[in-house]
Design an enzyme around this catalytic site. Structure first.
Site, PDB file in Angstrom:
ATOM      1  N   SER A  53       0.798  -1.224   0.000  1.00  0.00           N
ATOM      2  CA  SER A  53       0.000   0.000   0.000  1.00  0.00           C
ATOM      3  C   SER A  53       0.831   1.274   0.000  1.00  0.00           C
ATOM      4  CB  SER A  53      -0.984  -0.022   1.165  1.00  0.00           C
ATOM      5  OG  SER A  53      -0.314   0.244   2.368  1.00  0.00           O
ATOM      6  N   LYS A 103      -5.531   4.296   9.127  1.00  0.00           N
ATOM      7  CA  LYS A 103      -4.490   5.109   8.513  1.00  0.00           C
ATOM      8  C   LYS A 103      -4.823   6.596   8.607  1.00  0.00           C
ATOM      9  CE  LYS A 103      -2.751   1.681   5.192  1.00  0.00           C
ATOM     10  NZ  LYS A 103      -2.852   1.183   3.807  1.00  0.00           N
TER      11      LYS A 103
END
Ligand SMILES: [Ca+2]
Ligand SMILES: [Ca+2]
Ligand SMILES: [Ca+2]
Ligand SMILES: [Ca+2]
Ligand SMILES: [Ca+2]
Ligand SMILES: [Ca+2]
Ligand SMILES: [Ca+2]
Ligand SMILES: [Ca+2]
Ligand SMILES: [Ca+2]
Ligand SMILES: [Ca+2]
Ligand SMILES: [Ca+2]
Ligand SMILES: [Ca+2]
Lengths: 222, 222, 222, 222, 222, 222
Positions: free
Chosen positions: E96, E139
């Site tokens: 990611s 996140k």
């Protein structure tokens, strides 16, 4: 129009080996390619270490006899070789495809096709000797099932033929061989034409060329 | 016509070693090939790390004495070597084939065949000394069974001969050796012819050549 | 006539180290060879990672002092080195052969033989310092049994001598050392002759040569 | 006469780090060497992967600032580096010797010695930032025991000083740092002299030289 | 005076990514360096195989668009790259950080700094497409805690924004992106200036140069 | 303005394969890039060994037919290839993406885009033959769900179509193929234009060029 090699050329580098697994014998299709390159050998098909080593031995043996095959030993540094054994998901191992590996490599190097109705089994030594293998009965049954007409086996396995059923012995031409030389005579559709090769003269010519001495280069190596 | 080396040339690079396994002694056929190349060493035959290291040590020792063998040390960068120990499916390990490895490598380098009725066992040091091994009795029994006439053993194993049955001692010529020099005298069919080699002079000649100073190159290295 | 080095030359590159295992101390014969090559280092003898790293450290240290040994640093790219520790089947590990590795490498580089009745133990730092080791008692007992006369030990292990039996202290000359410089003075049969080495001048000369400016090349580097 | 570097030069490339293990803190002696070579980095001393990566990061950072250190970036391809952390038998790991690795590498590259009574701990980022570490208390105790006078720690660890016993705070000069630039000012005995470096001009000069255009080569890169 | 890059230049090659671990989200500082070299890529920071592959993919994508970035593709063989993700002791993995890797590599190649108050998450395909990631909520919470102002997320993750608490949505500017081209527009402080690049013309020029045909070399490639 | 390739060019090197996992079928996006380089092949996407080998086989096959594709075999040493299969965190394995790998590599080599609404499954042999695969039903269901219009399957899997539900047979155009040549005709938006290629003539031209014999170089290879 079809990409790839035409049907008869298809046979260049393609050799039928014989495998022996826990569930019986099987045909093993061996495919080799020669590509412009740098002397690299690639092997694929989920091959075990022993089978990879048998390709190394086959390759070194072929390099050692390359002048007899009409191929300059120095050509090997200009080509890459790829030996593949489909299908890609099935693990394969053992040294008994050695003779088939030699035949496949010789075929792509010389461009001489391999006879299509022949199969072979046998380990190969670094001198080209055919060495005995296991599972002869299962392998010959698989050859029969697979429509193979002729099978080359190591001379040292001739004694195992006694225990074979008659239908196998009648259905197949079984030829015991002692050396790669016999295999190539039987499996290639024509014989390679040898060339002269003198390592020292070649080296001298290469050095003369490097020094710009082209007259001498020709003289030395003519 | 036969591909590969003729029968007597067959002996170049082929040496009989002696193995010792849990089920007794056995003959070990060692095959070496020298090919045009780039100084690479390939080893095959399901060899363990210790046996591979013994080939490394044998190879370095041979390189260190190459002028005495009539071979320029710089030639090693122009050749590939392949050492194979059939059969390919049987694991082999241990340092005791060191003397045989040295003999096989020397034979292919010099092109001098190895006597066919001789076998040998012994680890080799980086100075060419024959070092003691295990399983002497089993190895000699295997040599006798295998039709070997002469066996070279390390001097330090001489003491183990006492426990051998008489039929082995009578059936074999057993020769204790201390150094590779004795092994080569006994195993090769003729002695190599040494050459002069002076590293510094060779290097100076190579540099003169690189500079296009061919007159001097000849003068320096003549 | 004998292949390999003569008896006195035999001592070039051969050094006696001392090992300490679960069953006591032992002598460790270290053998180094220098071969024409490309700056490669090969190590054999079933060596563990720590012992291999100690050879790396010894080798780098020796390269760093090579002008003091009379050897141009650039020569290292023209040679291969091989360090072997027989016997090949016994695993060996640990850093305590560092001083012996340095001595062996210096001996083959300079061609100066190592005294035959000396043994040594001690880790070496990248600056050539002798660092303390374990198992001193067992190692000295093995040296005594093995007929060694003089043993070099790290200065920092001097304190461990108190617990040694008198027969060991009387039977051996035990010399504590702090640095490789002392080891080489004691172990080599003569001192190397240093050369001048100026990296920048050498590089300038190499570049002048590459440009075909041979007059200047000589002038710069003379 | 003594082989190796003299005592004061001994400090080139030698830096004291601080380790933190399950049994407390310890001094870590880091040694770097620069050798004529080909841009290779060798690391020894039973180092774990994280410590090896911290040496990679330190090395790349130093390469990135090399003109500020008076070293042409292209020089790195002409040298080998060796970083060793004795003793060789003790495993070491972790990123906290990063600042010490940078200092050691800068010292051997520039030839500027490291102050002998200083120790340091701190991870280093690829931009030269000092990053926080663990085990500060144990490390400072070890520094005190080891006779260190000054210890550099990451600024971000300043908060951990509160829990230190007074004898440690009084016995050591503890200097928090944020960046390698401060570390080098404090640890090197003098400052490096920067050089100008323009990658594009250098490349143009190299190409002019390759084309034999030496007048232009000088003009472009002067 | 400070070693390393000045504060504003410090941002070249430094990008903030977002990690998602079993204990929540975290900021991930990505650092890239470009060094004179030979086309090597080094990655450090205890990175798992998937993260290493994401750096490979990012690097290949950037190479494929290099003319659009004002960088000749042939320059890549003259540089080494190093991508590091501190801290060095914490394992990191997953694809990611792909968009952040691309941004970091583009920044060091072009020398254009990255905006400091931006963070990003998203896998990248070999065509530069932004691909969806997991752990978006964690996140973004970490981004908010870490003082980030703007976060780039893959368009395909836009649907996950519904489940975010209002304070996160209000505290951050969240920008969904579909392709690297949008990321670079938002994250770099200025746009790169593309160059023309014709592989065949470049090759012809290189060959003319090699043949000493400098007039033609200029004509072909001008 | 958008970095990367425009939407229609986006299809160069991008091929849809079909995967079969324990939880059903899935689409597999295969992406290839061609970069200026040195003949290296990089593969990413958490690929298992069998899938990596299928890329090797695909790549060798494509090299072997490169003149038919309008690409000189010698060009391969000037390019790097990268094959990536997103997403990067999902493990993938098996040989059944072979036909798709060939198509993807041919597309980037020739610059001819791949039709976007086509998917394919099939192992490929080193001669370009389509070989049978498993999980046909699950793969076709996934193709239907994914909006694919046409699916190429190996001729040898035609027999498995009987057990497919009618909605799948009606919703997809299913085309059985025997060889890569059929796949390329169906999947590429136009046919490559073959070139003549004679290895020996090319080599002779290269040697004439190396000798500065440019007149002859042109004559030989014209
Ligand atoms: Ca099958
Ligand atoms: Ca000859
Ligand atoms: Ca057997
Ligand atoms: Ca000499
Ligand atoms: Ca022993
Ligand atoms: Ca100097
Ligand atoms: Ca210790
Ligand atoms: Ca610049
Ligand atoms: Ca942390
Ligand atoms: Ca073009
Ligand atoms: Ca997924
Ligand atoms: Ca032809």
């Amino acid at each position: 129009y079809r990409y790839g090699l035409a049907e008869d050329e298809h046979q260049i580098g393609v050799v039928t080996g014989l495998a022996y697994t826990s569930v019986g014998g099987d045909l093993l299709q061996i495919e080799a390619l020669r590509l412009p390159g740098k002397g690299r050998m690639k092997t694929t098909g989920k091959l075990g270490d022993v089978m990879k080593e048998s390709i190394d031995a086959a390759s070194s043996y072929v390099r050692s006899i390359s002048p007899q095959l009409g191929v300059k030993p120095t050509k090997f540094e200009k080509w890459d070789m790829h030996v593949h054994v489909p299908d890609g998901a099935t693990p394969k191992d053992g040294p008994s495809a050695g003779l088939a590996m030699v035949t496949s490599i010789v075929s792509v190097l010389t461009g001489i096709p391999v006879r299509k109705d022949i199969a072979m089994t046998g380990e190969v030594s670094l001198r080209g000797n055919a060495m005995p293998i296991g599972g002869l009965k299962e392998k010959l049954l698989a050859a029969l099932r697979g429509g193979v007409k002729t099978v080359l086996i190591p001379k040292e396995n001739e004694k195992d033929l006694a225990e074979l059923p008659d239908n196998v012995k009648n259905g197949l031409e079984i030829i015991p061989v002692e050396h790669v030389s016999e295999v190539l005579k039987l499996a290639l559709i024509r014989e390679p034409v040898p060339i002269d090769w003198d390592e020292d003269a070649e080296e001298a010519a290469a050095q003369a060329l490097a020094k710009g001495d082209s007259a001498n280069a020709a003289a030395v190596a003519h």
